[in-house]
Design a protein around this motif. Structure first.
Motif, mmCIF file in Angstrom:
data_model
loop_
_atom_site.group_PDB
_atom_site.id
_atom_site.type_symbol
_atom_site.label_atom_id
_atom_site.label_comp_id
_atom_site.label_asym_id
_atom_site.label_seq_id
_atom_site.Cartn_x
_atom_site.Cartn_y
_atom_site.Cartn_z
ATOM 1 N N SER A 97 26.390 -5.144 -45.739
ATOM 2 C CA SER A 97 25.015 -5.387 -45.287
ATOM 3 C C SER A 97 24.580 -6.816 -45.583
ATOM 4 C CB SER A 97 24.056 -4.408 -45.956
ATOM 5 O OG SER A 97 24.355 -3.100 -45.559
ATOM 6 N N ILE B 154 26.263 -9.216 -43.008
ATOM 7 C CA ILE B 154 25.753 -9.226 -41.632
ATOM 8 C C ILE B 154 24.229 -9.215 -41.595
ATOM 9 C CG2 ILE B 154 27.810 -8.251 -40.561
ATOM 10 C CD1 ILE B 154 26.492 -5.527 -40.599
ATOM 11 N N ARG C 228 21.956 -7.090 -42.689
ATOM 12 C CA ARG C 228 21.458 -5.814 -42.174
ATOM 13 C C ARG C 228 20.301 -5.325 -43.030
ATOM 14 N NH1 ARG C 228 25.280 -0.636 -41.197
ATOM 15 N NH2 ARG C 228 23.930 0.422 -39.725
ATOM 16 N N GLU D 115 31.826 2.765 -41.255
ATOM 17 C CA GLU D 115 31.202 2.223 -40.040
ATOM 18 C C GLU D 115 30.728 0.788 -40.282
ATOM 19 O OE1 GLU D 115 31.218 3.667 -36.969
ATOM 20 O OE2 GLU D 115 32.459 5.158 -37.961
ATOM 21 N N SER D 116 30.289 0.489 -41.498
ATOM 22 C CA SER D 116 29.881 -0.878 -41.840
ATOM 23 C C SER D 116 31.073 -1.823 -41.790
ATOM 24 C CB SER D 116 29.257 -0.925 -43.239
ATOM 25 O OG SER D 116 28.053 -0.209 -43.277
ATOM 26 N N ARG E 280 33.544 -1.515 -39.843
ATOM 27 C CA ARG E 280 33.836 -1.727 -38.423
ATOM 28 C C ARG E 280 32.898 -2.764 -37.816
ATOM 29 N NH1 ARG E 280 34.779 2.922 -34.039
ATOM 30 N NH2 ARG E 280 33.228 3.997 -35.277
ATOM 31 N N ASP E 281 31.682 -2.868 -38.341
ATOM 32 C CA ASP E 281 30.693 -3.828 -37.828
ATOM 33 C C ASP E 281 31.016 -5.275 -38.209
ATOM 34 O OD1 ASP E 281 29.258 -1.755 -36.691
ATOM 35 O OD2 ASP E 281 27.793 -1.652 -38.318
ATOM 36 N N ASN F 55 33.271 -8.760 -38.757
ATOM 37 C CA ASN F 55 34.364 -9.419 -38.031
ATOM 38 C C ASN F 55 35.617 -9.347 -38.909
ATOM 39 O OD1 ASN F 55 34.539 -11.733 -39.791
ATOM 40 N ND2 ASN F 55 32.833 -12.673 -38.688
ATOM 41 N N ARG G 214 35.802 -8.475 -42.889
ATOM 42 C CA ARG G 214 36.445 -7.216 -43.255
ATOM 43 C C ARG G 214 37.574 -7.471 -44.260
ATOM 44 N NH1 ARG G 214 38.356 -5.601 -38.384
ATOM 45 N NH2 ARG G 214 36.221 -5.189 -37.748
#
Length: 113
Positions: free
Chosen positions: A42, A45, A47, A79-80, A82-83, A85, A89
């Motif tokens: 988070s 990105i 978030r 899922e985070s 996956r969000d 790049n 990651r």
């Protein structure tokens, strides 16, 4: 012959190994690591945390069938990932791999009893 479905994380051998090690941990340890991953991802990105809390609150495990869907925190952590790049990651996987491996070491040595 039926073709096997390949999940997004299985396409990268290191990410796949990370996921397999995470899957084999005690559910409580999985959840702790998942929350840390959510926070880290988070931040990366930018978030909004209130949206994350809403996602956990709206989560229904019956809608999913993967091993990590049983717990909303673990589901959201994956899922985070996956969000992110690929570079982000990789940083998260490297950061949390040591913690996961340490948890496996404790489990193997029987030091957690």
């Amino acid at each position: 012959m039926k073709k096997r479905f390949v999940r997004w994380y299985e396409k990268d051998e290191y990410l796949n190994a990370f996921m397999n090690l995470l899957a084999d941990l005690d559910p409580e340890v999985q959840c702790e690591i998942a929350i840390d991953i959510i926070m880290k991802a988070s931040d990366m990105i930018d978030r909004d945390y209130t949206k994350i809390i809403q996602e956990v609150g709206n989560y229904n495990p019956r809608d999913f069938k993967r091993w990590y869907d049983k717990n909303p925190n673990i589901h959201l952590a994956i899922e985070s990932l996956r969000d992110l790049n690929e570079s982000q990651r990789d940083m998260v996987v490297r950061e949390f791999s040591d913690k996961i491996l340490s948890s496996h070491y404790i489990k193997i040595e029987g030091l957690d009893d």
